[in-house]
Enzyme design. Structure first.
Site, PDB file in Angstrom:
ATOM      1  N   HIS A  86       0.808  -1.316  -0.220  1.00  0.00           N
ATOM      2  CA  HIS A  86      -0.076  -0.092  -0.086  1.00  0.00           C
ATOM      3  C   HIS A  86       0.929   1.184  -0.334  1.00  0.00           C
ATOM      4  O   HIS A  86       0.796   2.152  -0.784  1.00  0.00           O
ATOM      5  CB  HIS A  86      -0.710  -0.047   1.290  1.00  0.00           C
ATOM      6  CG  HIS A  86      -1.673   1.164   1.494  1.00  0.00           C
ATOM      7  ND1 HIS A  86      -3.077   1.349   1.020  1.00  0.00           N
ATOM      8  CD2 HIS A  86      -1.610   2.278   2.043  1.00  0.00           C
ATOM      9  CE1 HIS A  86      -3.543   2.608   1.354  1.00  0.00           C
ATOM     10  NE2 HIS A  86      -2.356   3.301   1.850  1.00  0.00           N
ATOM     11  N   GLU A  87       1.932   1.432   1.129  1.00  0.00           N
ATOM     12  CA  GLU A  87       2.582   2.664   1.137  1.00  0.00           C
ATOM     13  C   GLU A  87       3.579   2.749  -0.273  1.00  0.00           C
ATOM     14  O   GLU A  87       3.771   3.695  -0.610  1.00  0.00           O
ATOM     15  CB  GLU A  87       3.524   2.481   2.318  1.00  0.00           C
ATOM     16  CG  GLU A  87       2.903   2.631   3.639  1.00  0.00           C
ATOM     17  CD  GLU A  87       1.838   3.524   3.809  1.00  0.00           C
ATOM     18  OE1 GLU A  87       2.315   4.752   3.274  1.00  0.00           O
ATOM     19  OE2 GLU A  87       0.798   3.346   4.244  1.00  0.00           O
TER      20      GLU A  87
ATOM     21  N   HIS B 200       1.402   4.469  -2.694  1.00  0.00           N
ATOM     22  CA  HIS B 200       1.471   6.068  -2.500  1.00  0.00           C
ATOM     23  C   HIS B 200       2.967   6.649  -3.099  1.00  0.00           C
ATOM     24  O   HIS B 200       3.073   7.599  -3.853  1.00  0.00           O
ATOM     25  CB  HIS B 200       1.689   6.541  -1.278  1.00  0.00           C
ATOM     26  CG  HIS B 200       0.225   6.013  -0.741  1.00  0.00           C
ATOM     27  ND1 HIS B 200      -0.924   6.551  -1.216  1.00  0.00           N
ATOM     28  CD2 HIS B 200      -0.277   5.564   0.534  1.00  0.00           C
ATOM     29  CE1 HIS B 200      -2.105   6.166  -0.640  1.00  0.00           C
ATOM     30  NE2 HIS B 200      -1.631   5.746   0.441  1.00  0.00           N
TER      31      HIS B 200
ATOM     32  N   HIS C 250      -5.091   6.741  -4.121  1.00  0.00           N
ATOM     33  CA  HIS C 250      -5.649   5.287  -3.354  1.00  0.00           C
ATOM     34  C   HIS C 250      -4.929   4.319  -4.012  1.00  0.00           C
ATOM     35  O   HIS C 250      -4.508   4.313  -5.142  1.00  0.00           O
ATOM     36  CB  HIS C 250      -7.219   5.413  -4.008  1.00  0.00           C
ATOM     37  CG  HIS C 250      -7.880   6.713  -3.742  1.00  0.00           C
ATOM     38  ND1 HIS C 250      -8.473   7.057  -2.652  1.00  0.00           N
ATOM     39  CD2 HIS C 250      -8.439   7.693  -4.490  1.00  0.00           C
ATOM     40  CE1 HIS C 250      -8.954   8.188  -2.693  1.00  0.00           C
ATOM     41  NE2 HIS C 250      -9.066   8.462  -3.923  1.00  0.00           N
TER      42      HIS C 250
END
Length: 1554
Positions: free
Chosen positions: A566-567, A570, A576
Site C-alpha cells: 500500500h505505502e 503511494h 488511492h
C-alpha cells in the site's frame, strides 16, 4: 553553429562535420564548399532538408568522383533559392513582434497623444474593439489597471470609462486574480465587469481583446470568447465630453496601482470586431480593417505616448511565441503532475512498450544491537515481505531489487521509533500523542489528572510523577541505568526511550537518490496509521527525510504483508491504493467512487490499468535514479506524435519531450538547466531573524527547495516566524543558494497572508552590495515574479514579512540564457523513424520536439515513431502516428465527424474550448470551420441547447404543462433574525446571475443571523399566492454550508408542505444533502395515491447549519390537472384544464368579452368560461413577478394579482455637481432637469440640461455637464512654473507649480525647496503650499531680551546683542544660516533665575538656576499638557523669534536677564488633542484648536475631505465653525494665501479681469 569551411585549392574533400546541427539556434545552415561549388542548404531546426541530395553530393566527393556540372548547377540553384526564401520568411517570423514595453510597477504610466494634441487619434464613442498582448508578472496590486480610458476633467476621481486589468474574482484577500474588462458608459451609474475564465499565469504572454458592440461587452483571451454581458447600453460617452477622455497605459495613479509586466501590439478600432477576425489576427501583425482601425502601436519607440510621471517604461524584445502548433501536457485540476493527465495515462495504458520491465532498488533499514543481535525485523520476515512485493508488482512489469542496510547501534535499538507525533508535542496540553510510552502524551490524554505529592526527587522513578508539570519526577525517571529507556519520558533527555522518525533519519543520513528507503516506526494509539510514504511530487523525495515508514508489526508476517504494498503504491504516485484505504475526503471534487476510465484510482483489491500506467509514468518522471540498470536505455517519448500542419508537399508533426530529467544524476547542476541554458535553482539553505524554538513547526528549512505548501492556508510546509511583533522585531528569513548567479528573474511563493505580507525583498550580492525590491504585492495561489536587471551575482535573498503569520513556501532564482554551467549538459535529440523509410534509408535527427517532412506524397500512408537519443543511449520507440498525406487531421481547421471531431479550431492547444483531440471542452460551445469557441454560460444569450439548463442566460425554466410560483411572503425563526438578514430577501425570484458559493452577498440572499455557533434551530416558512397540488419543490441555494475550515456535507433536515388548513405534511426524503455543484436542488413531491390530494399554500424548511443561505424557493404544480378541484366540481360544472377551475358547462354560459390591458398585450385562448389570457407588457413596461394568467370565470376576467404593466424605473439620475428635479417621476418616458451647483459651471453643446428615462431602464446621456473649475491660480511671493497653468481656469485635481521668489522657500520644507504646488479642490478653490521668507534658526533663548533684530530671523536681518561692555552683531545669510553666534555676556555669568514652584497644575523639574539652566515642564494631570498663552508673547515674537502662543512647552531656559523663557506665568495646562479623531472627516470641537491643527482641517470647507463639514456631535455649532485663520472663511481676519493680490483686489473692487 558548426560550419565546415575548406578553402579553394586545398582539396576536393568535405569536412566530416558538415552535418552537425546547431543545438541552440532556431535555424540551421549547412555550408558545402568545394573547389568549384558553394551550396547553401537551409532548413528549420529539427529537419534535414534534402538530406538525400547532400548525401549524394558528399558521397561522390568523398569517393573522388567528379560532380557533374548539371547536378552542381541544379542543386546550387534550387537549394540557394529555397534558402533565400526560407531565410526571409524565418527572419520575418522571428522579428514580426519586434519590441514591447516593460513596466516595473514603479509609477511608469503612459498617456496616449490624442487628436488635436500633437497629432494622435480620435477615440471611439459608439462601438470599439481593443486588442493587446500582455505578459503580467506574478503579484499585482488589487485591482491593477493595464490599459484604460479615463475622464480627466475631474483629475481627483479619474473615473474609468473602460479598462483592461487584473483583479481578484472572489471575496478573498489574496487569490483568484484574473484578467478583466470593465465598462461604464455615461448612461450607467456603475461599471460592469467581466472576467476571464481562469486565473492569469505569471510571465506568460496572453492575447486580450475587449469588444463593445453598443449593446454587448465581450472579452476574448487568446482569441476565445470567455465572457460577455449586456448590462451596458448605448454610446460610451457623449460628443461634448470627448475632450475629457484620455487613454492611460501602465496603471492608475489615483488608485496607487501600477502594472508590472510587458505589453505589445496595441490596436484600437472604432467598430466591433468579429470573433473570426480576432482568431485570424492572433499572430498576424499586418493591419486589418484599415477603415476602422484608429490606433496601432508595436512599440518601435514611445513617440505616440507621453509620460505621466518622471520615469518612462523600458523597451525590451518581444518574445511572443506561437503556442498553437506545439504539444504540451498539463497538470489536471485533480492531479499533482503531468502523470495525472488522462491523455498521458491512457497512452501508457494502450501502449505496452511504455510499460517495459523496470527493476527498482529499495533499501530496508534494519536497526540492531552493536553485536548484530535483536534486529528490528528478522531476515525471514524481510524475505517474506520481499516475495509479497514481487508477487504484487511483477505482473505489472515492476520488479524490486532488495538491499538491507544494517545499523549496529544498541542505543538506537533500545528506543522506540515513533511517527505521526513529534516529541515537541508531548505535554503541550493538547491531546495528540496518545501512547503509554509517552505517558499518554504527558497526561494530555488522561481523563483525570494525576496527583503527585512528596515523591518528586526521591531517587526513584514514580510513574504518577513522571509528567512535565512535575519536571519528570524531578529527573528521577531519566537517571542513567539499564532500564532508563523504559522510564524516561522527558523529550529533552538523551536517555529517553523514544525517538521520532525525523530524528532517526537525520542520524542515519541515508538519502533517497538511488534507493527507496524503508524505515520502521510505530504511530500513536487510535491514529489508524500503519505507515506513511513520501509522494513523488514532494520535495523530500530524494532527501534524507524521504521514503516509506511502516509499522514493524505490519511487515513480513503472514497475513500482514500488504501494508508495505500500500505505502509503495503511494510512493509511486497513487492517491488511492487497494486494500481499502483512501486519503481523499469524500467531499473532494476529485474523489472517485468507482474506477473511472480516466484515472481508475479506486480502492479495490488490485491495481487498475490506469494505476499501473501512472506508476510507470512516475518511474519515468521522477525515479529514473532508482532503476537498477540504465546503461543502454533512456526514457521514451510517452505519446505518439501529432500532426500540427500540412500542405501539398509537406507535413509537420510535434511531440512531447521525454518525462523527467534524462540521464542526469540526482544533485547534478544539469537538473537545474533548461533547454535554453538557463539555470533555475531553489534555496539550498535558510535561516531566520528569530531562531526557531524547539517546539516550532514552521521552521526556516520549510522554505528550502521547490514549493510544496498548501495554498492559502497555514501549512507546516512553509516558514512562519509565528512570533508576534514583526513590525518591531523585523521578522525576516534569509534564503541561500548553492550556486551564485546573475539572476534574470525571481519567483517567490507566499502560501498564506500574502496580501501586503511582504515588507521588503533584498537581494544580497556576491560583491557585498544589495538590491531592494521594496514592499511587493503577492497572491497566495501563484508565485510573485519579478524581472531583474543586475550586474553582480546573488548569494542570498532576505525577505521581510509584515506579520508573524506570513507563510514563505519557496523562492527560485533563474539566470540568463546560456549560463556557462549548463554548457556541459547533454541535450536530448530525437530520431524520426518512418515507414516507408526516408530517402537514403537514414532517419533524420532533430534537437526540438517537431519535424517537418518534405518527402510526402498525396494518398500515401506513413507511420512515424520517435526515438529519444542521448549520447550513446537510445529509448524505446514512441507510440505510433499513422498518417495518410492529404487526410484530415485534428488542427486543420475543418471539423471531420468521421474522426469523431466535435470541433476543430485550427490548433492542438488545450484550454481554448477545443482541446488537442478536437473535443469541445467543458462550459464551451464551438461552431463553424475553423471552430469559433466561446463560453456560453453567462453570456446573456439564450441558445437552444441552453434552454432549461442555464438560468443565467435563459432565466428560470418552467416545463410545458406546469406552473411555478415564487414565495410571496416569508417568516423565519425570530431568534435568528435581525435587520442584517431580513427574511424578505427570500421572497420572489433570485437574481439570475446569482452563484452558490462559500462567500455570498448578505444583502441579497437570506441567511440566519444573530448566532455565532455552527449549529442552531434554523427554519423559514414561505407562502404562495395560490394553493395548489404540489409536484415539486425547488431550493435555490446561496451557499451550501461549507466553509474553508469545515468542508463536511450539510443537510436540509426537513421540508414540510403547509396545507390550506395549516396542517403540515413532511416531504421524503426527510434529510436532503445539499451541494453548490447541484444547485438548484429539486425535491419531487411523491404522492401516496391511497390518501387524499392536498392543496399546498406554503413550505417550512428546517436546517441546523448556520452557514446555509437560501436565495429563493419555488413551488411547481400541474397547469392542467388539479385533482382537488376536480373533486369539488358540482353538477352543472366541468373542470377546465386551461384555468384549473370548475366552470359552468352550459352552452349558453356568460362570456368575458375582449380583455384589454394598458401598455400590455393579452394573448387569450378565447373569451368563454375557463379561457385564459397570458399577459405581456410593451417595451419600457414590466409586470409583477407574481402576476399569473387571467381566467374567464362567471363572465369576469379574474386573477389573484391584478395584472398591471408599470413603466420601468430608471431611479434617480446620478449627474455630478447638479441639483435635479424630476416633475414627471423617474419612470420610462419621464424627463428630469438639472442645473449646476456652485461653483460648478455648465459645459456642453447648449442643447438643454435634460435627461430622459429610456427603454433599457437607463437615462439618456446628458448633452451638457457640470464641471467644477478653479480660477486662474496665483501664489504670493512666487511665479508660475511651466505653461500649463499660466492661463485660464483649471479642472479639479489639477496641480500647478510655482517657483518661490528669491529669499523665499516652501513653508514646512527644507530651505532649498523653492517649488511650491497647489491643487484645485472640489470646492473650486486652490489649496497647497505657501512661499514664506527664508528664515535662520532660532537664537539661543538665553539671550532673550538682550538683542534686537532688523527683520526678525529672516534672510538679511541683522541681530545685535547689547552686552554692558560691548555690542555684537550677526547676520542671517541667504542660505538660512547665521554668519556667527552670540556669546554670553561676561557680566551675566553669575546671575540666577528665581526658584520655581509648582502652580496651576504645572510641575517644574530643574537642574540649577544659573544662566543657561533648563527646567522640564509638565502637568500633574496626564490628560493635559503645558501650552504657552498670552498676546505678549505673540508681539515679542515679531522681533525676537520666540516660540508663539499656542505652542506646547516642554522646557524653559534661564536667560541672561535672570528671567525664565518662556515666562511660566503664561503657561497653562491645556487638554491634550485626540490624535485618533484628527483628520477623520468629522469636525470634533475638542480638536478645533490651533494646538490640534484645527482638527486636521475637518472644520473648514476648504480643507475637509469632500468639501462638506460634518460636526460631531451634530448639535455642535459655534465650537465646530471654521476657526483656522489661514483659510477663506476667515479672510477678514487674515489674507488668503491661496490666491494672489490681483485676484483679491478684483473681488473687493469688482474689477473685471482683462
Amino acid at each position: 553553429m558548426t560550419v565546415a569551411v575548406r578553402r579553394r585549392g586545398q582539396g576536393a574533400t568535405f569536412s566530416q562535420n558538415i552535418c552537425i546541427m546547431d543545438q541552440v539556434k532556431i535555424f540551421t545552415l549547412y555550408v558545402l564548399i568545394t573547389c568549384d561549388i558553394f551550396l547553401l542548404v537551409y532548413g528549420e531546426m529539427g529537419t534535414e532538408i534534402n538530406r538525400n541530395r547532400i548525401s549524394k553530393i558528399q558521397s561522390e566527393k568523398l569517393s573522388g568522383k567528379k560532380i557533374s556540372r548539371d547536378l552542381r548547377n541544379r542543386e546550387k540553384r534550387n537549394l540557394y533559392t529555397r534558402f533565400v526564401r526560407e531565410t526571409n520568411k524565418s527572419r520575418k517570423e522571428r522579428n514580426k513582434f519586434g519590441q514591447a514595453v516593460y513596466f516595473s510597477g514603479k509609477r511608469e504610466i503612459l498617456k496616449l497623444r490624442m487628436k488635436g494634441k500633437r497629432g494622435g487619434t480620435q477615440l471611439p464613442r459608439r462601438q470599439f474593439a481593443l486588442e493587446l498582448w500582455v505578459r503580467p508578472e506574478g503579484g499585482q496590486t488589487d485591482p491593477t489597471s493595464i490599459m484604460e480610458l479615463i475622464d480627466v476633467c475631474n483629475k481627483k476621481s479619474h473615473k474609468s470609462v473602460w479598462r483592461i486589468g487584473i483583479k481578484k474574482n472572489i471575496f478573498d484577500d489574496n487569490r483568484k486574480a484574473r484578467l478583466y474588462f470593465s465598462l461604464q458608459t455615461d448612461r450607467s451609474s456603475s461599471p460592469t465587469v467581466i472576467f476571464s475564465n481562469t486565473d492569469y499565469l505569471p510571465d506568460n504572454w496572453v492575447h486580450v481583446t475587449a469588444v463593445y458592440t453598443g449593446k454587448q461587452m465581450k472579452l476574448f483571451i487568446n482569441s476565445v470568447q470567455v465572457a460577455a454581458a449586456f448590462a451596458q447600453q448605448g454610446d460610451v460617452f457623449s460628443h461634448m465630453s470627448t475632450k475629457c477622455k484620455e487613454v492611460r497605459l501602465g496603471g492608475n495613479y489615483n488608485e496607487h496601482s501600477y502594472f508590472r509586466g510587458t505589453v505589445d501590439e496595441i490596436r484600437i478600432w472604432n467598430s466591433s470586431v468579429s470573433h473570426a477576425d480576432i482568431v485570424r489576427m492572433l499572430y498576424d501583425t499586418r493591419i486589418h480593417h484599415k477603415g476602422t482601425l484608429i490606433f496601432r502601436d508595436n512599440f518601435k519607440n514611445l513617440k505616440m505616448w507621453r509620460k505621466e510621471h518622471r520615469k518612462l517604461p523600458e523597451l525590451v524584445p518581444a518574445n511572443i511565441k506561437e503556442f498553437s502548433k506545439s504539444t504540451s501536457l498539463r497538470t489536471p485540476f485533480c492531479g499533482k503532475t503531468v502523470c495525472d493527465d488522462p491523455k498521458l495515462v491512457m497512452s501508457f495504458v494502450n501502449n505496452p512498450d511504455l510499460q517495459s520491465r523496470k527493476t527498482v532498488r529499495y533499501r530496508v533499514v534494519n536497526i540492531m544491537n552493536d553485536d548484530g543481535s535483536n534486529p528490528s525485523v528478522s531476515q525471514n520476515r524481510i524475505r517474506l515481505q520481499h516475495e509479497t512485493l514481487l508477487k504484487a508488482f511483477t505482473p505489472y512489469n515492476i520488479s524490486w531489487d532488495l538491499e538491507v542496510h544494517k545499523v549496529l547501534n544498541t542505543s538506537l535499538r533500545n528506543r522506540i521509533v515513533i511517527f505521526g507525533c513529534e516529541d515537541v508535542r508531548i505535554g503541550n496540553e493538547v491531546f495528540q500523542c496518545q501512547h503509554p510510552l509517552f505517558g499518554n502524551d504527558d497526561g494530555d490524554c488522561d481523563e483525570i489528572a494525576h496527583a503527585c505529592e512528596g515523591s518528586i526527587g526521591n531517587g526513584r522513578c514514580d510513574p504518577e510523577c513522571n509528567r512535565k508539570c512535575f519536571h519528570w519526577d524531578g529527573g528521577d525517571c531519566c537517571m542513567f541505568g539499564p532500564e532508563v529507556h523504559r522510564t524516561c519520558l522527558d523529550p529533552s533527555s538523551p536517555h529517553r526511550g523514544y525517538i521520532s522518525i525525523e530524528e532517526l533519519r537525520n542520524i542515519i543520513k541515508l538519502d533517497g537518490s538511488t534507493h527507496l528507503n524503508v524505515f520502521f516506526a510505530i504511530s500513536k494509539i487510535g491514529s489508524g496509521l500503519m505507515g506513511l510514504s513520501t509522494f513523488p511530487w514532494e520535495k523530500d523525495v530524494y532527501k534524507v527525510q524521504g521514503g516509506v515508514i511502516i509499522n514493524p508489526f505490519k511487515f513480513g508476517i503472514e497475513g500482514r504483508t500488504n501494508s508495505l504494498v500500500h505505502e509503495i503504491g503511494h510512493a509511486l504516485g497513487l492517491w488511492h491504493v487497494h486494500y481499502g484505504v483512501s486519503e481523499m475526503r469524500c467531499d473532494s471534487p476529485c474523489a472517485e467512487t468507482e474506477p473511472s476510465m480516466i484515472l481508475g484510482d479506486d480502492c479495490i483489491d488490485h491495481f487498475t490499468p490506469q494505476q499501473v500506467a501512472r506508476m510507470h509514468c512516475y518511474l519515468d518522471l521522477v525515479y529514473q535514479s532508482w532503476w537498477q540498470s540504465r546503461q543502454r536505455v533512456t526514457v521514451p517519448v510517452a505519446m505518439s506524435p501529432k500532426v500540427v500542419a500540412a500542405d501539398s508537399s509537406s507535413m509537420t508533426m510535434a511531440w512531447i519531450p521525454p518525462l523527467g530529467e534524462l540521464d542526469i544524476e540526482v544533485g547534478s547542476v544539469c537538473n537545474m538547466c533548461s533547454s535554453e541554458g538557463t539555470l533555475s535553482q531553489y534555496a539550498a539553505n535558510a535561516s531566520a531573524s528569530v531562531p526557531s524554538l524547539p517546539d516550532q513547526i514552521f521552521k526556516p528549512e520549510e522554505a528550502i527547495g521547490p514549493p510544496d505548501a498548501e495554498q492559502c492556508k497555514p501549512s507546516e510546509r512553509a516558514w512562519l516566524s509565528a512570533i508576534d511583533g514583526c513590525g518591531r522585531l523585523q521578522c525576516y528569513i534569509d534564503l541561500y543558494f548553492a550556486i551564485p548567479v546573475i539572476p534574470n528573474s525571481l519567483r517567490l511563493w507566499v502560501s498564506w497572508n500574502a496580501a501586503d505580507g511582504i515588507k521588503d525583498i533584498i537581494l544580497l550580492l556576491h560583491g557585498g552590495g544589495m538590491h531592494r525590491l521594496g514592499p511587493v504585492p503577492a497572491y497566495c495561489d501563484m508565485p510573485f515574479t519579478a524581472r531583474l536587471d543586475l550586474k553582480d551575482k546573488v548569494d542570498r535573498v532576505r525577505i521581510y514579512t509584515a506579520s508573524a503569520y506570513v507563510g514563505i513556501d519557496a523562492i527560485e532564482l533563474t539566470s540568463e540564457a546560456n549560463y556557462i554551467g549548463c554548457s556541459s549538459c547533454n541535450k536530448n535529440k530525437y530520431k524520426v523513424v518512418r515507414s516507408p523509410p526516408f530517402a537514403g534509408h537514414q532517419s533524420p535527427v532533430t534537437f526540438t520536439e517537431s519535424y517537418r517532412d518534405n518527402e510526402v506524397v498525396d494518398g500515401v500512408t506513413y507511420k512515424y515513431r520517435i526515438q529519444s537519443v542521448q549520447g550513446s543511449k537510445v529509448s524505446q520507440m514512441s507510440p505510433e502516428l499513422v498518417y495518410t498525406h492529404g487526410q484530415s487531421f485534428c488542427g486543420d481547421g475543418v471539423v471531420d465527424r468521421s474522426l469523431a471531431e466535435s470541433c476543430d479550431d485550427g490548433n492542438i492547444a488545450d484550454g481554448d474550448g477545443c482541446d488537442s483531440d478536437c473535443a469541445i471542452e467543458k462550459h464551451f460551445h464551438c461552431q463553424g470551420n475553423p471552430s469559433l469557441c466561446y463560453i456560453h454560460k453567462g453570456d446573456g444569450v439564450c441558445e437552444d441547447f441552453e434552454e432549461g439548463s442555464s438560468i443565467a442566460d435563459c432565466g428560470f425554466h418552467t416545463p410545458a404543462g406546469y406552473d411555478d410560483q415564487w414565495a410571496s411572503s416569508a417568516r423565519a425563526n425570530p431568534f435568528y433574525q435581525s435587520r442584517d438578514c431580513p427574511v424578505a430577501l427570500i421572497v420572489g425570484r433570485p437574481d439570475r446571475a446569482m452563484k452558490c458559493q462559500n462567500v455570498f452577498d448578505t444583502n441579497s440572499i437570506w441567511h440566519p443571523c444573530m448566532h455565532t455557533m455552527e449549529e442552531g434551530d434554523f427554519w423559514v416558512e414561505v407562502y404562495f399566492l395560490k394553493a395548489v397540488v404540489a409536484t415539486e419543490v425547488t431550493l435555490y441555494l446561496g451557499s451550501d454550508g461549507r466553509t474553508e475550515i469545515n468542508r463536511t456535507t450539510k443537510y436540509i433536515d426537513r421540508i414540510d408542505l403547509i396545507g390550506v388548513d395549516n396542517q403540515t405534511t413532511p416531504l421524503n426524503p426527510s434529510k436532503i444533502p445539499i451541494d453548490c455543484k447541484t444547485n438548484p436542488i429539486s425535491i419531487p413531491v411523491i404522492k401516496d395515491l391511497s390518501t387524499d390530494f392536498l392543496l399546498t399554500k406554503g413550505l417550512r424548511i428546517a436546517f441546523t447549519s448556520f452557514n446555509i443561505s437560501i436565495a429563493g424557493i419555488s413551488l411547481r404544480s400541474s397547469k392542467f390537472l388539479d385533482p382537488v378541484r376536480i373533486s369539488h366540481c358540482v353538477l352543472g360544472e366541468v373542470y377546465s384544464p386551461h384555468s384549473g377551475l370548475c366552470v359552468n358547462n352550459s352552452c349558453s354560459g356568460p362570456t368575458c368579452g375582449h380583455y384589454v390591458i394598458k401598455h400590455g398585450i393579452a394573448r387569450c385562448s378565447g373569451s368563454t368560461e375557463g379561457d385564459i389570457c397570458t399577459i405581456s407588457c410593451q417595451e419600457g413596461y414590466s409586470k409583477s413577478e407574481f402576476v399569473t394568467d387571467v381566467v374567464c370565470l362567471d363572465g369576469q376576467w379574474t386573477s389573484p394579482v391584478p395584472p398591471v404593466c408599470r413603466p420601468l424605473d430608471c431611479g434617480w439620475p446620478d449627474i455630478p455637481h447638479t441639483d435635479i428635479v424630476c416633475p414627471e417621476g423617474t419612470t420610462f418616458g419621464a424627463s428630469c432637469y438639472f442645473k449646476c451647483q456652485l461653483p460648478a459651471r455648465m459645459q456642453g453643446l447648449g442643447n438643454g440640461s435634460m435627461v430622459t428615462c429610456e427603454l433599457d431602464s437607463m437615462w439618456s446621456i446628458p448633452t451638457e455637464r457640470c464641471d467644477i473649475q478653479c480660477p486662474h491660480p496665483s501664489l504670493q511671493h512666487a511665479k508660475p512654473k511651466g505653461s500649463a497653468c499660466k492661463r485660464g481656469t483649471q479642472s479639479v485635481g489639477k496641480t500647478c507649480k510655482f517657483k518661490c521668489h528669491k529669499g523665499y522657500c516652501v513653508e514646512g520644507k527644507p530651505i532649498t525647496r523653492r517649488i511650491a504646488k497647489v491643487e484645485c479642490e472640489e470646492n473650486g478653490r486652490w489649496h497647497g503650499d505657501r512661499c514664506v521668507r527664508v528664515k535662520c534658526p532660532d537664537i539661543d533663548p538665553i539671550h532673550t531680551g538682550m538683542y534686537t533684530c532688523t527683520e526678525r530671523q529672516f534672510e538679511g536681518s541683522v541681530c545685535t546683542l547689547a552686552c554692558p561692555q560691548l555690542e555684537s552683531a550677526i547676520r542671517c545669510l541667504p542660505g538660512g544660516s547665521w554668519n556667527a553666534t552670540f556669546e554670553k555676556c561676561s557680566s551675566t555669568k553669575n546671575r540666577k533665575c528665581p526658584m520655581l514652584l509648582d502652580t496651576k497644575g504645572l510641575t517644574f523639574s530643574c537642574i540649577g538656576h544659573e544662566v543657561g539652566s533648563r527646567c522640564t515642564v509638565g502637568c500633574k494631570s496626564t490628560t493635559t499638557q503645558p501650552v504657552l498663552t498670552g498676546e505678549v508673547n505673540r508681539l515679542r515674537r515679531r522681533s525676537t523669534g520666540l516660540i508663539d502662543a499656542g505652542d506646547i512647552v516642554h522646557t524653559i531656559v534661564c536667560t541672561e536677564l535672570s528671567t525664565w523663557q518662556p515666562n511660566p506665568v503664561h503657561l497653562e495646562c491645556v487638554e491634550k488633542c485626540n490624535p485618533s479623531f484628527i483628520g477623520d472627516g468629522f469636525c470634533d470641537s475638542a480638536n478645533n484648536r490651533e494646538l490640534c491643527k484645527w482638527d486636521g482641517g475637518d472644520c473648514c470647507e476648504q480643507t475637509v475631505s469632500g468639501g462638506v463639514v460634518k460636526p460631531f456631535p451634530e448639535s455642535c455649532i459655534s465650537e465646530c465653525r471654521c476657526k483656522d485663520p489661514h483659510y477663506v472663511e476667515n479672510k477678514d481676519h487674515q489674507k488668503d494665501f491661496s490666491i494672489g493680490y490681483k485676484d483679491r483686489h478684483r473681488k473687493r473692487h469688482k474689477v473685471k479681469p482683462a
